[in-house]
Write a protein that holds these residues in place. Structure first.
Motif, PDB file in Angstrom:
ATOM      1  N   ALA A  98      24.033  46.319  55.526  1.00  0.00           N
ATOM      2  CA  ALA A  98      23.387  45.023  55.750  1.00  0.00           C
ATOM      3  C   ALA A  98      23.740  44.438  57.111  1.00  0.00           C
ATOM      4  N   GLY A  99      24.675  45.089  57.799  1.00  0.00           N
ATOM      5  CA  GLY A  99      25.054  44.609  59.129  1.00  0.00           C
ATOM      6  C   GLY A  99      26.321  43.787  59.186  1.00  0.00           C
ATOM      7  N   ILE A 100      27.061  43.769  58.085  1.00  0.00           N
ATOM      8  CA  ILE A 100      28.347  43.051  58.079  1.00  0.00           C
ATOM      9  C   ILE A 100      29.358  43.973  58.738  1.00  0.00           C
ATOM     10  N   GLY A 101      29.922  43.522  59.834  1.00  0.00           N
ATOM     11  CA  GLY A 101      30.747  44.370  60.676  1.00  0.00           C
ATOM     12  C   GLY A 101      32.133  44.658  60.146  1.00  0.00           C
ATOM     13  N   ASP A 102      32.749  45.684  60.749  1.00  0.00           N
ATOM     14  CA  ASP A 102      34.136  46.018  60.437  1.00  0.00           C
ATOM     15  C   ASP A 102      35.019  44.799  60.691  1.00  0.00           C
ATOM     16  N   GLY A 103      36.024  44.668  59.883  1.00  0.00           N
ATOM     17  CA  GLY A 103      36.934  43.542  60.025  1.00  0.00           C
ATOM     18  C   GLY A 103      36.405  42.261  59.407  1.00  0.00           C
ATOM     19  N   LYS A 104      35.211  42.295  58.847  1.00  0.00           N
ATOM     20  CA  LYS A 104      34.606  41.101  58.239  1.00  0.00           C
ATOM     21  C   LYS A 104      34.533  41.197  56.723  1.00  0.00           C
ATOM     22  N   ILE A 105      35.146  42.245  56.158  1.00  0.00           N
ATOM     23  CA  ILE A 105      35.064  42.458  54.713  1.00  0.00           C
ATOM     24  C   ILE A 105      36.456  42.434  54.099  1.00  0.00           C
ATOM     25  N   PHE A 106      36.613  41.606  53.073  1.00  0.00           N
ATOM     26  CA  PHE A 106      37.819  41.537  52.259  1.00  0.00           C
ATOM     27  C   PHE A 106      37.440  42.028  50.869  1.00  0.00           C
ATOM     28  N   VAL A 107      38.400  42.538  50.112  1.00  0.00           N
ATOM     29  CA  VAL A 107      38.160  42.905  48.719  1.00  0.00           C
ATOM     30  C   VAL A 107      39.091  42.111  47.812  1.00  0.00           C
ATOM     31  N   ASP A 108      38.575  41.774  46.646  1.00  0.00           N
ATOM     32  CA  ASP A 108      39.327  41.017  45.641  1.00  0.00           C
ATOM     33  C   ASP A 108      39.135  41.728  44.303  1.00  0.00           C
ATOM     34  N   PRO A 109      40.209  42.255  43.708  1.00  0.00           N
ATOM     35  CA  PRO A 109      40.057  42.984  42.445  1.00  0.00           C
ATOM     36  C   PRO A 109      39.602  42.111  41.280  1.00  0.00           C
ATOM     37  N   GLY A 110      39.511  40.817  41.470  1.00  0.00           N
ATOM     38  CA  GLY A 110      38.979  39.950  40.421  1.00  0.00           C
ATOM     39  C   GLY A 110      39.901  39.818  39.223  1.00  0.00           C
ATOM     40  N   ILE A 111      41.140  39.461  39.495  1.00  0.00           N
ATOM     41  CA  ILE A 111      42.098  39.248  38.407  1.00  0.00           C
ATOM     42  C   ILE A 111      41.495  38.238  37.432  1.00  0.00           C
ATOM     43  N   GLY A 112      41.415  38.631  36.156  1.00  0.00           N
ATOM     44  CA  GLY A 112      40.895  37.735  35.130  1.00  0.00           C
ATOM     45  C   GLY A 112      39.391  37.793  34.934  1.00  0.00           C
ATOM     46  N   PHE A 113      38.684  38.537  35.751  1.00  0.00           N
ATOM     47  CA  PHE A 113      37.223  38.589  35.664  1.00  0.00           C
ATOM     48  C   PHE A 113      36.785  39.889  34.995  1.00  0.00           C
ATOM     49  N   GLY A 114      36.681  39.871  33.675  1.00  0.00           N
ATOM     50  CA  GLY A 114      36.259  41.053  32.931  1.00  0.00           C
ATOM     51  C   GLY A 114      37.360  42.075  32.787  1.00  0.00           C
ATOM     52  N   LYS A 115      38.580  41.599  32.628  1.00  0.00           N
ATOM     53  CA  LYS A 115      39.738  42.487  32.503  1.00  0.00           C
ATOM     54  C   LYS A 115      40.686  41.943  31.447  1.00  0.00           C
ATOM     55  N   THR A 141      45.553  34.473  41.480  1.00  0.00           N
ATOM     56  CA  THR A 141      46.174  34.531  40.156  1.00  0.00           C
ATOM     57  C   THR A 141      46.545  33.168  39.581  1.00  0.00           C
ATOM     58  N   SER A 142      46.326  32.105  40.303  1.00  0.00           N
ATOM     59  CA  SER A 142      46.822  30.795  39.924  1.00  0.00           C
ATOM     60  C   SER A 142      46.472  30.402  38.489  1.00  0.00           C
ATOM     61  N   ARG A 143      47.507  30.284  37.671  1.00  0.00           N
ATOM     62  CA  ARG A 143      47.434  29.804  36.286  1.00  0.00           C
ATOM     63  C   ARG A 143      46.460  30.576  35.417  1.00  0.00           C
ATOM     64  N   LYS A 144      46.202  31.833  35.752  1.00  0.00           N
ATOM     65  CA  LYS A 144      45.219  32.623  35.012  1.00  0.00           C
ATOM     66  C   LYS A 144      45.674  32.871  33.573  1.00  0.00           C
ATOM     67  N   LYS A 145      44.680  33.174  32.735  1.00  0.00           N
ATOM     68  CA  LYS A 145      44.898  33.388  31.307  1.00  0.00           C
ATOM     69  C   LYS A 145      45.902  34.510  31.036  1.00  0.00           C
ATOM     70  N   PHE A 146      45.889  35.573  31.853  1.00  0.00           N
ATOM     71  CA  PHE A 146      46.810  36.683  31.604  1.00  0.00           C
ATOM     72  C   PHE A 146      48.265  36.242  31.770  1.00  0.00           C
ATOM     73  N   ILE A 147      48.520  35.263  32.621  1.00  0.00           N
ATOM     74  CA  ILE A 147      49.886  34.729  32.761  1.00  0.00           C
ATOM     75  C   ILE A 147      50.287  34.059  31.454  1.00  0.00           C
ATOM     76  N   GLY A 148      49.351  33.335  30.861  1.00  0.00           N
ATOM     77  CA  GLY A 148      49.612  32.716  29.561  1.00  0.00           C
ATOM     78  C   GLY A 148      49.827  33.750  28.469  1.00  0.00           C
ATOM     79  N   ALA A 149      49.111  34.874  28.548  1.00  0.00           N
ATOM     80  CA  ALA A 149      49.293  35.938  27.551  1.00  0.00           C
ATOM     81  C   ALA A 149      50.702  36.519  27.633  1.00  0.00           C
ATOM     82  N   VAL A 150      51.257  36.571  28.837  1.00  0.00           N
ATOM     83  CA  VAL A 150      52.607  37.115  29.028  1.00  0.00           C
ATOM     84  C   VAL A 150      53.671  36.076  28.700  1.00  0.00           C
ATOM     85  N   THR A 151      53.452  34.814  29.115  1.00  0.00           N
ATOM     86  CA  THR A 151      54.485  33.788  28.980  1.00  0.00           C
ATOM     87  C   THR A 151      54.324  32.893  27.755  1.00  0.00           C
ATOM     88  N   GLY A 152      53.118  32.886  27.166  1.00  0.00           N
ATOM     89  CA  GLY A 152      52.858  31.988  26.046  1.00  0.00           C
ATOM     90  C   GLY A 152      52.647  30.550  26.480  1.00  0.00           C
TER      91      GLY A 152
END
Length: 168
Positions: A98-115, A141-152
């Motif tokens: 699409a023309g988005i150049g090198d150095g302009k792309i970050f990836v986010d594994p999506g903690i909490g989004f369908g996992k 990761t801020s205050r995500k549900k999985f943290i609550g699953a681990v810590t209660g």
């Protein structure tokens, strides 16, 4: 107006969290400098051309399904790290086409989004594996549900759990 006013008071780049190109365009015109798209440029066909045109960095996040359905149904993966790396390779290639150049792309594994909580812990443990993609990695990761699953703990009590995930 909020973005315009924030730009007067902060020196860090401002990010717009949206899947909609019209919203991103308006935010960029007011000073936003990063597009954070939870759909990894799949929701709005105009988003990738907008990012290319404006030359702002884009965050490609992994999410299974749509926000309202992402935690429903079978959440299993063949191999979560491999599946996400394969997903990101495809999305990075699409962004490049699409023309988005090198150095302009970050990836986010999506903690909490369908996992599951276990998936999220596994992703945190193996984040370095995503460096094979050659892109900066963003993790929220801020205050995500999985943290609550681990810590209660309830969301407002997850400060220490959040700090631990940030330290990782």
């Amino acid at each position: 107006p909020v973005i315009r006013e924030l730009k007067r008071h902060v020196s860090v780049p401002l990010s717009i969290d949206t899947r909609n190109a019209d919203v991103a365009r308006a935010a960029i015109s007011e000073g936003a400098e990063i597009i954070n798209d939870i759909s990894a440029l799949r929701h709005d066909a105009a988003m990738a051309p907008l990012a290319a045109e404006t030359r702002v960095p884009v965050v490609l996040m992994h999410m299974r399904g749509e926000p309202r359905t992402m935690q429903e149904g079978d959440l299993s993966y063949r191999c979560i790290r491999g599946d996400l790396i394969e997903f990101f390779m495809e999305r990075i290639a699409a962004a490049g086409q699409a023309g988005i150049g090198d150095g302009k792309i970050f990836v986010d594994p999506g903690i909490g989004f369908g996992k599951t909580a276990e998936d999220n812990m596994r992703l945190l443990k193996h984040l370095r594996e995503f460096s094979i993609l050659g892109c900066p990695i963003l993790v929220g990761t801020s205050r995500k549900k999985f943290i609550g699953a681990v810590t209660g703990q309830m969301p407002e009590e997850r400060r220490e759990g959040t700090a631990a995930t940030v330290a990782v």
